[in-house]
Design an enzyme around this catalytic site. Sequence first.
Site, PDB file in Angstrom:
ATOM      1  N   VAL A 107      -0.509   0.300   8.544  1.00 45.03           N
ATOM      2  CA  VAL A 107       0.305  -0.869   8.908  1.00 45.03           C
ATOM      3  C   VAL A 107      -0.021  -1.336  10.322  1.00 45.03           C
ATOM      4  CG1 VAL A 107       2.177  -0.276   7.323  1.00 45.03           C
ATOM      5  CG2 VAL A 107       2.206   0.662   9.659  1.00 45.03           C
ATOM      6  N   ASP A 108      -1.019  -0.677  10.955  1.00 46.30           N
ATOM      7  CA  ASP A 108      -1.433  -1.119  12.305  1.00 46.30           C
ATOM      8  C   ASP A 108      -2.489  -2.219  12.179  1.00 46.30           C
ATOM      9  OD1 ASP A 108      -3.333   1.901  12.333  1.00 46.30           O
ATOM     10  OD2 ASP A 108      -4.192  -0.110  12.218  1.00 46.30           O
ATOM     11  N   HIS A 123       0.096  -1.767   2.236  1.00 49.66           N
ATOM     12  CA  HIS A 123       1.436  -1.291   2.587  1.00 49.66           C
ATOM     13  C   HIS A 123       2.064  -2.100   3.718  1.00 49.66           C
ATOM     14  CE1 HIS A 123       0.133   2.797   0.720  1.00 49.66           C
ATOM     15  NE2 HIS A 123       0.393   1.890  -0.179  1.00 49.66           N
ATOM     16  N   CYS A 131      13.287 -11.186   7.070  1.00 43.95           N
ATOM     17  CA  CYS A 131      14.711 -11.029   6.754  1.00 43.95           C
ATOM     18  C   CYS A 131      14.848 -10.332   5.406  1.00 43.95           C
ATOM     19  CB  CYS A 131      15.408 -12.384   6.685  1.00 43.95           C
ATOM     20  SG  CYS A 131      17.087 -12.276   6.030  1.00 43.95           S
ATOM     21  N   CYS A 162      20.161 -16.719   7.939  1.00 42.19           N
ATOM     22  CA  CYS A 162      21.274 -16.261   7.092  1.00 42.19           C
ATOM     23  C   CYS A 162      22.082 -15.124   7.710  1.00 42.19           C
ATOM     24  CB  CYS A 162      20.731 -15.815   5.733  1.00 42.19           C
ATOM     25  SG  CYS A 162      19.925 -14.204   5.799  1.00 42.19           S
ATOM     26  N   THR A 200      -7.920   9.367   4.417  1.00 43.37           N
ATOM     27  CA  THR A 200      -6.694   9.360   3.614  1.00 43.37           C
ATOM     28  C   THR A 200      -6.539  10.671   2.847  1.00 43.37           C
ATOM     29  OG1 THR A 200      -5.411   8.229   1.913  1.00 43.37           O
ATOM     30  CG2 THR A 200      -7.834   8.175   1.665  1.00 43.37           C
ATOM     31  N   ASN A 225     -13.407  12.877   5.479  1.00 45.10           N
ATOM     32  CA  ASN A 225     -12.137  13.512   5.848  1.00 45.10           C
ATOM     33  C   ASN A 225     -12.425  14.925   6.357  1.00 45.10           C
ATOM     34  OD1 ASN A 225      -9.541  14.778   5.828  1.00 45.10           O
ATOM     35  ND2 ASN A 225      -8.867  13.279   4.321  1.00 45.10           N
ATOM     36  N   PRO A 226     -11.924  15.285   7.527  1.00 41.35           N
ATOM     37  CA  PRO A 226     -12.187  16.644   8.021  1.00 41.35           C
ATOM     38  C   PRO A 226     -11.517  17.704   7.148  1.00 41.35           C
ATOM     39  CG  PRO A 226     -10.744  15.454   9.543  1.00 41.35           C
ATOM     40  CD  PRO A 226     -11.129  14.501   8.456  1.00 41.35           C
TER      41      PRO A 226
HETATM   42  C1  BV8 Z   1       5.413   1.985  -5.920  1.00 38.79           C
HETATM   43  C2  BV8 Z   1       4.095   1.891   4.719  1.00 38.79           C
HETATM   44  C3  BV8 Z   1       6.131   0.805  -7.848  1.00 38.79           C
HETATM   45  C4  BV8 Z   1       5.338   2.298   5.441  1.00 38.79           C
HETATM   46  C5  BV8 Z   1       3.628   3.584   3.003  1.00 38.79           C
HETATM   47  C6  BV8 Z   1       2.768   8.211  -9.275  1.00 38.79           C
HETATM   48  C7  BV8 Z   1       2.856   9.554  -9.115  1.00 38.79           C
HETATM   49  C8  BV8 Z   1       3.743  10.079  -8.144  1.00 38.79           C
HETATM   50  C9  BV8 Z   1       4.517   9.260  -7.315  1.00 38.79           C
HETATM   51  C10 BV8 Z   1       4.410   7.931  -7.479  1.00 38.79           C
HETATM   52  C11 BV8 Z   1       3.562   7.403  -8.461  1.00 38.79           C
HETATM   53  N1  BV8 Z   1       3.664   6.060  -8.396  1.00 38.79           N
HETATM   54  C12 BV8 Z   1       4.566   5.736  -7.409  1.00 38.79           C
HETATM   55  C13 BV8 Z   1       5.021   6.873  -6.846  1.00 38.79           C
HETATM   56  C14 BV8 Z   1       5.967   6.952  -5.775  1.00 38.79           C
HETATM   57  C15 BV8 Z   1       5.320   6.728  -4.399  1.00 38.79           C
HETATM   58  C16 BV8 Z   1       4.320   7.829  -4.066  1.00 38.79           C
HETATM   59  O1  BV8 Z   1       3.120   7.656  -4.161  1.00 38.79           O
HETATM   60  N2  BV8 Z   1       4.877   8.951  -3.624  1.00 38.79           N
HETATM   61  C17 BV8 Z   1       3.979  10.042  -3.160  1.00 38.79           C
HETATM   62  C18 BV8 Z   1       4.636  10.673  -1.974  1.00 38.79           C
HETATM   63  C19 BV8 Z   1       3.686  10.999  -4.245  1.00 38.79           C
HETATM   64  N3  BV8 Z   1       4.665   5.438  -4.303  1.00 38.79           N
HETATM   65  C20 BV8 Z   1       5.442   4.364  -4.010  1.00 38.79           C
HETATM   66  O2  BV8 Z   1       6.649   4.411  -3.859  1.00 38.79           O
HETATM   67  C21 BV8 Z   1       4.720   3.031  -3.886  1.00 38.79           C
HETATM   68  N4  BV8 Z   1       5.405   2.000  -4.589  1.00 38.79           N
HETATM   69  O3  BV8 Z   1       4.893   2.838  -6.590  1.00 38.79           O
HETATM   70  O4  BV8 Z   1       6.054   0.873  -6.427  1.00 38.79           O
HETATM   71  C22 BV8 Z   1       7.439   1.353  -8.145  1.00 38.79           C
HETATM   72  C23 BV8 Z   1       8.538   0.676  -7.673  1.00 38.79           C
HETATM   73  C24 BV8 Z   1       9.779   1.150  -8.072  1.00 38.79           C
HETATM   74  C25 BV8 Z   1       9.906   2.352  -8.811  1.00 38.79           C
HETATM   75  C26 BV8 Z   1       8.748   3.032  -9.199  1.00 38.79           C
HETATM   76  C27 BV8 Z   1       7.495   2.540  -8.871  1.00 38.79           C
HETATM   77  C28 BV8 Z   1       4.727   2.555  -2.407  1.00 38.79           C
HETATM   78  C29 BV8 Z   1       3.939   3.472  -1.558  1.00 38.79           C
HETATM   79  C30 BV8 Z   1       3.789   2.874  -0.148  1.00 38.79           C
HETATM   80  C31 BV8 Z   1       4.765   3.492   0.806  1.00 38.79           C
HETATM   81  N5  BV8 Z   1       4.496   3.026   2.182  1.00 38.79           N
HETATM   82  N6  BV8 Z   1       3.371   3.076   4.243  1.00 38.79           N
HETATM   83  C32 BV8 Z   1       5.044   3.015   6.727  1.00 38.79           C
HETATM   84  O5  BV8 Z   1       3.867   3.148   7.119  1.00 38.79           O
HETATM   85  O6  BV8 Z   1       6.021   3.422   7.362  1.00 38.79           O
HETATM   86  S1  BV8 Z   1       2.767   4.983   2.464  1.00 38.79           S
HETATM   87  C33 BV8 Z   1       2.112   5.698   3.913  1.00 38.79           C
HETATM   88  O7  BV8 Z   1       1.907   7.050   3.587  1.00 38.79           O
HETATM   89  C34 BV8 Z   1       0.773   5.187   4.359  1.00 38.79           C
HETATM   90  O8  BV8 Z   1       0.652   3.804   4.225  1.00 38.79           O
HETATM   91  C35 BV8 Z   1      -0.184   5.946   3.445  1.00 38.79           C
HETATM   92  O9  BV8 Z   1      -0.288   5.311   2.194  1.00 38.79           O
HETATM   93  C36 BV8 Z   1       0.555   7.255   3.245  1.00 38.79           C
HETATM   94  C37 BV8 Z   1       0.004   8.313   4.140  1.00 38.79           C
HETATM   95  O10 BV8 Z   1      -1.241   8.674   3.602  1.00 38.79           O
HETATM   96  P1  BV8 Z   1      -2.559   8.611   4.535  1.00 38.79           P
HETATM   97  O11 BV8 Z   1      -2.698   7.256   5.127  1.00 38.79           O
HETATM   98  O12 BV8 Z   1      -3.640   9.155   3.739  1.00 38.79           O
HETATM   99  O13 BV8 Z   1      -2.167   9.561   5.766  1.00 38.79           O
HETATM  100  P2  BV8 Z   1      -1.855  11.120   5.755  1.00 38.79           P
HETATM  101  O14 BV8 Z   1      -1.196  11.389   7.028  1.00 38.79           O
HETATM  102  O15 BV8 Z   1      -1.201  11.520   4.477  1.00 38.79           O
HETATM  103  O16 BV8 Z   1      -3.302  11.796   5.753  1.00 38.79           O
HETATM  104  C38 BV8 Z   1      -4.182  11.531   6.809  1.00 38.79           C
HETATM  105  C39 BV8 Z   1      -5.522  12.047   6.333  1.00 38.79           C
HETATM  106  O17 BV8 Z   1      -6.478  11.751   7.342  1.00 38.79           O
HETATM  107  C40 BV8 Z   1      -5.537  13.559   6.121  1.00 38.79           C
HETATM  108  O18 BV8 Z   1      -6.160  13.854   4.875  1.00 38.79           O
HETATM  109  C41 BV8 Z   1      -6.379  14.086   7.286  1.00 38.79           C
HETATM  110  O19 BV8 Z   1      -7.145  15.196   6.915  1.00 38.79           O
HETATM  111  C42 BV8 Z   1      -7.279  12.895   7.569  1.00 38.79           C
HETATM  112  N7  BV8 Z   1      -7.757  12.791   8.949  1.00 38.79           N
HETATM  113  C43 BV8 Z   1      -7.154  13.229  10.085  1.00 38.79           C
HETATM  114  N8  BV8 Z   1      -7.944  12.923  11.171  1.00 38.79           N
HETATM  115  C44 BV8 Z   1      -9.041  12.269  10.685  1.00 38.79           C
HETATM  116  C45 BV8 Z   1      -8.914  12.174   9.265  1.00 38.79           C
HETATM  117  N9  BV8 Z   1      -9.838  11.578   8.489  1.00 38.79           N
HETATM  118  C46 BV8 Z   1     -10.940  11.057   9.129  1.00 38.79           C
HETATM  119  N10 BV8 Z   1     -11.122  11.108  10.480  1.00 38.79           N
HETATM  120  C47 BV8 Z   1     -10.205  11.699  11.281  1.00 38.79           C
HETATM  121  N11 BV8 Z   1     -10.415  11.746  12.591  1.00 38.79           N
HETATM  122 ZN    ZN Z   2      17.690 -14.427   6.355  1.00 33.27          ZN
END
Ligand code: BV8
Ligand code: ZN
Length: 258
Positions: A107-108, A123, A131, A162, A200, A225-226
Amino acid sequence: MSDRVAVDARIVSALRAARRVVILTGAGVSAESGVPTFRDKQTGLWETFDAAELATPHAFQRDPSLVWGWYEWRRATVLGAKPNSAHRAIATMEKLVPHFTLITQNVDDLHERAGSTGVLHLHGQLSRPYCEVCHHSYDHPEGIPDLPQGGARIEPPRCGACGAMIRPGVVWFGEHLPDVAWRSACEAAKHCDVFFCCGTSSVVQPAASLTDMAIRAGATTIQINPNATDYDGSVTVAIQGPAGIVLPRIVAETWRSA
Ligand code: BV8
Ligand code: ZN
C-alpha cells in the site's frame, strides 16, 4: 548470497526471449527501505496487535482512532522512506521488456517513486483515503504527519459531504479487491512468458493465486525471497536472497549491453 554467484541462465534466456513479463511484489520488496513487513513484530502502541487483526473493518468499527493512528504511523514511515535498489531494478526492467505488468500487494508508493508506471495495487494505497459511507475520496495533508514516537491513537477525520468517518484507502481482510486491478492482474498472469513473485510470503489470497495462474500458463516463474514459501517447489527457479541484491543483478546480467 555472494555477488559472484551467476544468475541462473534459465532466467537470462527466458527474459531475453520474453515479450510479456509480470512481477508480483509484497512487503519484502520495501523491507530494505525500512518499511516493516507484515511478518515483522509490531512495535510501539501496536506491539500487542497482529497486523492482520488491525487490517479489518471490524477493528476500525471497534476502535477507529487506534486503527487510523496505525495507518498514519505507517504512512509517516513510508513518507520517511526511499525506494531501494529492488524498486529501481523493477522500474528499469519495465523499460527493457515489450509488455511489463507490475502487480503489488503493498500500500506504499515506493514503486511509483522509483519510476514504475501503471502499478496495479491489489490492496489499495495509503495515499487514497475515502469516506466509509459516501466513498468520497480525499487527499492527506502535505508533509509527514508529526506523530509521537511509537505512534498514537488519532481520531479519523470526518467526511465534509456526509459527516461519516474517513477510512484508509486500503483493502482490509474480508473485503473484495478492486475489480479492475484484480482482473488486469489475472489477465497478465495468465498470458505472460516470465512471472516473478518477489518479497511475498504468498499466503494472502487471492493475490498468491496469481503465481498458480502463471505456472498453469506455462510461464517461467521465479521466486525471490530470502526465506522459503509454499512455492519453493513449484516455481521454475526459487532464488533465496534479498530483492535489493538479486533484482539489480538479474537486470545487469540480462541486459548488460543495454
Ligand atoms: C477477499 C492491505 C473476498 C491492508 C492486505 C482462501 C483461503 C484462505 C483465506 C482466504 C481465502 N480467500 C480469502 C481469504 C481470506 C483472506 C486471506 O487471504 N487470509 C489469509 C491470512 C489466509 N483474504 C482476504 O480477506 C482478501 N479478500 O478474499 O475478499 C471475500 C470477501 C468476503 C468474504 C470472503 C471473501 C483481502 C486480502 C487483502 C488484505 N489486505 N493489505 C494493509 O496493508 O494494512 S493483505 C497484506 O498482508 C499485504 O497487502 C499482503 O498481501 C499481506 C502480507 O503479505 P506479504 O506482502 O507477502 O508480506 P509478509 O510480511 O507476509 O511477507 C514478507 C515476505 O518478504 C516474507 O516471505 C519474507 O521472507 C520476504 N522478505 C523479507 N525481506 C526481503 C524479503 N523478500 C525479498 N527481499 C527482502 N529483502
Ligand atoms: Zn461521506
